[in-house]
Write a protein that holds these residues in place. Structure first.
Motif, PDB file in Angstrom:
ATOM      1  N   LEU A   1       1.514   6.218  -7.192  1.00  0.00           N
ATOM      2  CA  LEU A   1       0.330   6.704  -7.895  1.00  0.00           C
ATOM      3  C   LEU A   1      -0.103   8.117  -7.507  1.00  0.00           C
ATOM      4  O   LEU A   1      -0.730   8.799  -8.303  1.00  0.00           O
ATOM      5  N   THR A   2       0.193   8.542  -6.289  1.00  0.00           N
ATOM      6  CA  THR A   2      -0.325   9.841  -5.878  1.00  0.00           C
ATOM      7  C   THR A   2       0.726  10.927  -5.748  1.00  0.00           C
ATOM      8  O   THR A   2       0.432  12.081  -6.013  1.00  0.00           O
ATOM      9  N   THR A   3       1.917  10.557  -5.309  1.00  0.00           N
ATOM     10  CA  THR A   3       2.918  11.605  -5.113  1.00  0.00           C
ATOM     11  C   THR A   3       3.934  11.673  -6.235  1.00  0.00           C
ATOM     12  O   THR A   3       4.573  12.695  -6.417  1.00  0.00           O
TER      13      THR A   3
ATOM     14  N   TYR B   1       2.461   1.680  -3.519  1.00  0.00           N
ATOM     15  CA  TYR B   1       1.523   2.091  -4.567  1.00  0.00           C
ATOM     16  C   TYR B   1       1.057   3.522  -4.349  1.00  0.00           C
ATOM     17  O   TYR B   1       0.927   4.298  -5.295  1.00  0.00           O
ATOM     18  N   TYR B   2       0.814   3.882  -3.111  1.00  0.00           N
ATOM     19  CA  TYR B   2       0.414   5.256  -2.813  1.00  0.00           C
ATOM     20  C   TYR B   2       1.472   6.231  -3.302  1.00  0.00           C
ATOM     21  O   TYR B   2       1.167   7.214  -3.980  1.00  0.00           O
ATOM     22  N   ARG B   3       2.702   5.944  -2.955  1.00  0.00           N
ATOM     23  CA  ARG B   3       3.807   6.819  -3.359  1.00  0.00           C
ATOM     24  C   ARG B   3       3.883   6.918  -4.881  1.00  0.00           C
ATOM     25  O   ARG B   3       4.034   8.001  -5.444  1.00  0.00           O
TER      26      ARG B   3
ATOM     27  N   ALA C   1       0.798  -1.233   0.000  1.00  0.00           N
ATOM     28  CA  ALA C   1       0.000   0.000   0.000  1.00  0.00           C
ATOM     29  C   ALA C   1       0.830   1.282   0.000  1.00  0.00           C
ATOM     30  O   ALA C   1       0.592   2.167  -0.833  1.00  0.00           O
ATOM     31  N   PRO C   2       1.807   1.430   0.884  1.00  0.00           N
ATOM     32  CA  PRO C   2       2.550   2.687   0.856  1.00  0.00           C
ATOM     33  C   PRO C   2       3.367   2.873  -0.427  1.00  0.00           C
ATOM     34  O   PRO C   2       3.572   3.998  -0.876  1.00  0.00           O
TER      35      PRO C   2
END
Length: 91
Positions: free
Chosen positions: A59-61, A55-57, A52-53
């Motif tokens: 895809l979003t940041t 993919y978050y990094r 999760a962290p």
């Protein structure tokens, strides 16, 4: 993102990620068998917690994924799993 608007794309993405989790879950199962994690640990949830962290990094940041980020994600998920955070809720 197409997966939020297109049901076919969403289903393909779910299958893709499900397969990735299935491929890595045996690592967690082996840790349970060695007594490193509680016996009722949900391997899929641990793998999702590692991923999760990252993919978050990605895809979003847009921040780069590097070994340090992967190590932090794995260490956090491991600590939580050892503490029982990913025990199955069967019932």
């Amino acid at each position: 993102m197409a997966a939020t608007c297109d049901t076919e794309a969403a289903e393909a993405l779910r299958r893709f990620y499900r397969r990735r989790v299935e491929e890595w879950a045996p690592c967690v199962t082996a840790a349970v068998e060695r007594g490193e994690l509680p016996p009722d640990t949900d391997a899929f949830e641990v793998i999702r917690a590692v991923s999760a962290p990252l993919y978050y990094r990605m895809l979003t940041t847009g921040e780069p994924l590097d070994e340090a980020a992967a190590d932090r994600a794995a260490a956090a998920a491991e600590a939580a799993a050892r503490a029982g955070a990913y025990r199955r809720q069967d019932g």
